[in-house]
Each structure stands twice: as structure tokens, then as C-alpha cells.
Motif scaffolding. Structure first.
Motif, PDB file in Angstrom:
ATOM      1  N   VAL A   1       0.829  -1.212   0.000  1.00  0.00           N
ATOM      2  CA  VAL A   1       0.000   0.000   0.000  1.00  0.00           C
ATOM      3  C   VAL A   1       0.861   1.257   0.000  1.00  0.00           C
ATOM      4  N   ALA A   2       1.880   1.290   0.843  1.00  0.00           N
ATOM      5  CA  ALA A   2       2.772   2.461   0.909  1.00  0.00           C
ATOM      6  C   ALA A   2       3.794   2.468  -0.232  1.00  0.00           C
ATOM      7  N   ARG A   3       3.888   1.349  -0.947  1.00  0.00           N
ATOM      8  CA  ARG A   3       4.845   1.163  -2.056  1.00  0.00           C
ATOM      9  C   ARG A   3       6.285   1.323  -1.571  1.00  0.00           C
ATOM     10  N   THR A   4       6.572   0.638  -0.440  1.00  0.00           N
ATOM     11  CA  THR A   4       7.908   0.687   0.149  1.00  0.00           C
ATOM     12  C   THR A   4       8.421  -0.729   0.405  1.00  0.00           C
ATOM     13  N   ILE A   5       9.732  -0.807   0.597  1.00  0.00           N
ATOM     14  CA  ILE A   5      10.366  -2.087   0.877  1.00  0.00           C
ATOM     15  C   ILE A   5      11.600  -1.845   1.732  1.00  0.00           C
ATOM     16  N   GLU A   6      11.992  -2.853   2.502  1.00  0.00           N
ATOM     17  CA  GLU A   6      13.257  -2.840   3.234  1.00  0.00           C
ATOM     18  C   GLU A   6      14.004  -4.118   2.878  1.00  0.00           C
ATOM     19  N   ILE A   7      15.270  -3.954   2.501  1.00  0.00           N
ATOM     20  CA  ILE A   7      16.114  -5.064   2.080  1.00  0.00           C
ATOM     21  C   ILE A   7      17.394  -5.063   2.911  1.00  0.00           C
ATOM     22  N   GLY A   8      17.785  -6.226   3.410  1.00  0.00           N
ATOM     23  CA  GLY A   8      19.045  -6.366   4.123  1.00  0.00           C
ATOM     24  C   GLY A   8      20.160  -6.781   3.175  1.00  0.00           C
ATOM     25  N   PHE A   9      21.372  -6.313   3.454  1.00  0.00           N
ATOM     26  CA  PHE A   9      22.568  -6.654   2.682  1.00  0.00           C
ATOM     27  C   PHE A   9      23.712  -6.939   3.635  1.00  0.00           C
ATOM     28  N   ARG A  10      24.745  -7.637   3.129  1.00  0.00           N
ATOM     29  CA  ARG A  10      25.977  -7.882   3.881  1.00  0.00           C
ATOM     30  C   ARG A  10      27.166  -7.585   2.973  1.00  0.00           C
ATOM     31  N   ALA A  11      28.085  -6.797   3.463  1.00  0.00           N
ATOM     32  CA  ALA A  11      29.312  -6.502   2.713  1.00  0.00           C
ATOM     33  C   ALA A  11      30.506  -7.008   3.505  1.00  0.00           C
ATOM     34  N   ASP A  12      31.345  -7.811   2.838  1.00  0.00           N
ATOM     35  CA  ASP A  12      32.551  -8.324   3.493  1.00  0.00           C
ATOM     36  C   ASP A  12      33.787  -7.746   2.800  1.00  0.00           C
ATOM     37  N   ASP A  13      34.927  -8.332   3.047  1.00  0.00           N
ATOM     38  CA  ASP A  13      36.192  -7.805   2.515  1.00  0.00           C
ATOM     39  C   ASP A  13      36.254  -7.783   0.989  1.00  0.00           C
ATOM     40  N   ARG A  14      35.454  -8.598   0.312  1.00  0.00           N
ATOM     41  CA  ARG A  14      35.436  -8.596  -1.154  1.00  0.00           C
ATOM     42  C   ARG A  14      34.905  -7.283  -1.725  1.00  0.00           C
ATOM     43  N   PHE A  15      34.225  -6.489  -0.911  1.00  0.00           N
ATOM     44  CA  PHE A  15      33.573  -5.266  -1.354  1.00  0.00           C
ATOM     45  C   PHE A  15      34.442  -4.023  -1.150  1.00  0.00           C
ATOM     46  N   LEU A  16      35.620  -4.199  -0.568  1.00  0.00           N
ATOM     47  CA  LEU A  16      36.407  -3.043  -0.127  1.00  0.00           C
ATOM     48  C   LEU A  16      37.287  -2.443  -1.215  1.00  0.00           C
ATOM     49  N   ASN A  17      37.438  -1.118  -1.136  1.00  0.00           N
ATOM     50  CA  ASN A  17      38.385  -0.396  -1.983  1.00  0.00           C
ATOM     51  C   ASN A  17      39.726  -0.335  -1.242  1.00  0.00           C
ATOM     52  N   PRO A  18      40.764   0.260  -1.832  1.00  0.00           N
ATOM     53  CA  PRO A  18      42.071   0.312  -1.157  1.00  0.00           C
ATOM     54  C   PRO A  18      42.052   1.047   0.190  1.00  0.00           C
ATOM     55  N   ALA A  19      41.081   1.929   0.400  1.00  0.00           N
ATOM     56  CA  ALA A  19      40.997   2.662   1.662  1.00  0.00           C
ATOM     57  C   ALA A  19      40.333   1.853   2.773  1.00  0.00           C
ATOM     58  N   GLY A  20      39.817   0.653   2.422  1.00  0.00           N
ATOM     59  CA  GLY A  20      39.190  -0.194   3.434  1.00  0.00           C
ATOM     60  C   GLY A  20      37.716   0.066   3.648  1.00  0.00           C
ATOM     61  N   THR A  21      37.096   0.825   2.754  1.00  0.00           N
ATOM     62  CA  THR A  21      35.657   1.066   2.839  1.00  0.00           C
ATOM     63  C   THR A  21      34.973   0.399   1.649  1.00  0.00           C
TER      64      THR A  21
END
Length: 141
Positions: free
Chosen positions: A29-49
Motif C-alpha cells: 500500500v505504501a509502495r515501500t520495501i526494506e532489504i538487508g545486505f551484507r558486505a565483506d572484505d570482497r567489497f572493499l576499496n584500497p581505503a578499506g571502505t
């Protein structure tokens, strides 16, 4: 998720598995959603974020399902344009995407998504434009 959703029998794409995609809440009805995600070391740039492209993918994988769920699977809208703002460095861990349908026309849909870290801080937000297509096109099974 406690209540049934259109995604209960939806085949998980490999991109969703990589991102740790999990439906948390759907409000048709509200046309909304909530989705969970997980980010591990495979997602990191050289700065560690978490690299911005992964944040964009999480936002995209929030807004698209918001539209699909809001239309109960009748509409699929591949992204044709999006604008992302990264607001703070994102550390590895769990994230919560919140998406909503802003506008749905016959050929164009506009959606928004926000991404929050485990502490509830807003790390990124995006606005998306999609080409409205038949919902069955979203499934490859």
C-alpha cells in the motif's frame, strides 16, 4: 521475513547472493520495501571502505524490488538512469536498504532508495528512472 511476499518463490539472482540480499519488509500500500545486505572484505576499496559501485548495486537492488512488490509483480522497470550520493564511508558489515516508488507512469517509473549502516547512519541514497516493462520479464525461470 514473517509475512509472505512476492519474493518468497522468486529465484535469487547471483548478484543478490553476492550482496547478501534479504527481504525484511514489504508494504504494498505504501509502495515501500526494506532489504538487508551484507558486505565483506570482497567489497572493499584500497581505503578499506565499501566501494561505491557496491553501494550503488545495493541501492539498485532495493528500488527495483520496491516497484516490483508494489505492483505485485505486474511491473519490472530496468534502470535507465540513476543518481547516487555517497554520504559517508561505509565499513564492511550489514546494511539496510529502504526503497519507495515515487511515480509510476505507463512507460517511466521513478523510485528512490536509501542505504543505512548497522548503526542506523545513512551512507548513500539514490534516485532511479526505469523503463516500465511487463513484470514477467524480471524472471528467467
Amino acid at each position: 521475513m514473517g509475512t509472505p511476499s512476492i519474493f518468497d518463490d522468486f529465484p535469487m539472482p547471483s548478484s543478490g547472493r553476492l550482496l547478501g540480499w534479504e527481504v525484511r519488509k514489504v508494504d504494498v500500500v505504501a509502495r515501500t520495501i526494506e532489504i538487508g545486505f551484507r558486505a565483506d572484505d570482497r567489497f572493499l576499496n584500497p581505503a578499506g571502505t565499501v566501494q561505491g559501485g557496491f553501494l550503488a548495486a545495493m541501492l539498485d537492488d532495493t528500488q527495483g524490488p520496491a516497484l516490483y512488490a508494489a505492483t505485485e509483480g505486474a511491473v519490472y522497470a530496468p534502470t535507465i538512469d540513476f543518481h547516487i550520493v555517497c554520504l559517508k564511508p561505509a565499513r564492511p558489515g550489514r546494511f539496510l536498504g529502504k526503497g519507495r516508488v515515487v511515480s509510476l507512469g505507463k512507460t517511466i517509473a521513478v523510485t528512490e532508495a536509501e542505504l543505512f549502516d548497522e548503526g542506523g547512519a545513512l551512507v548513500a541514497r539514490g534516485t532511479f528512472t526505469g523503463r516500465v516493462m511487463e513484470g514477467a520479464m524480471a524472471r528467467r525461470d
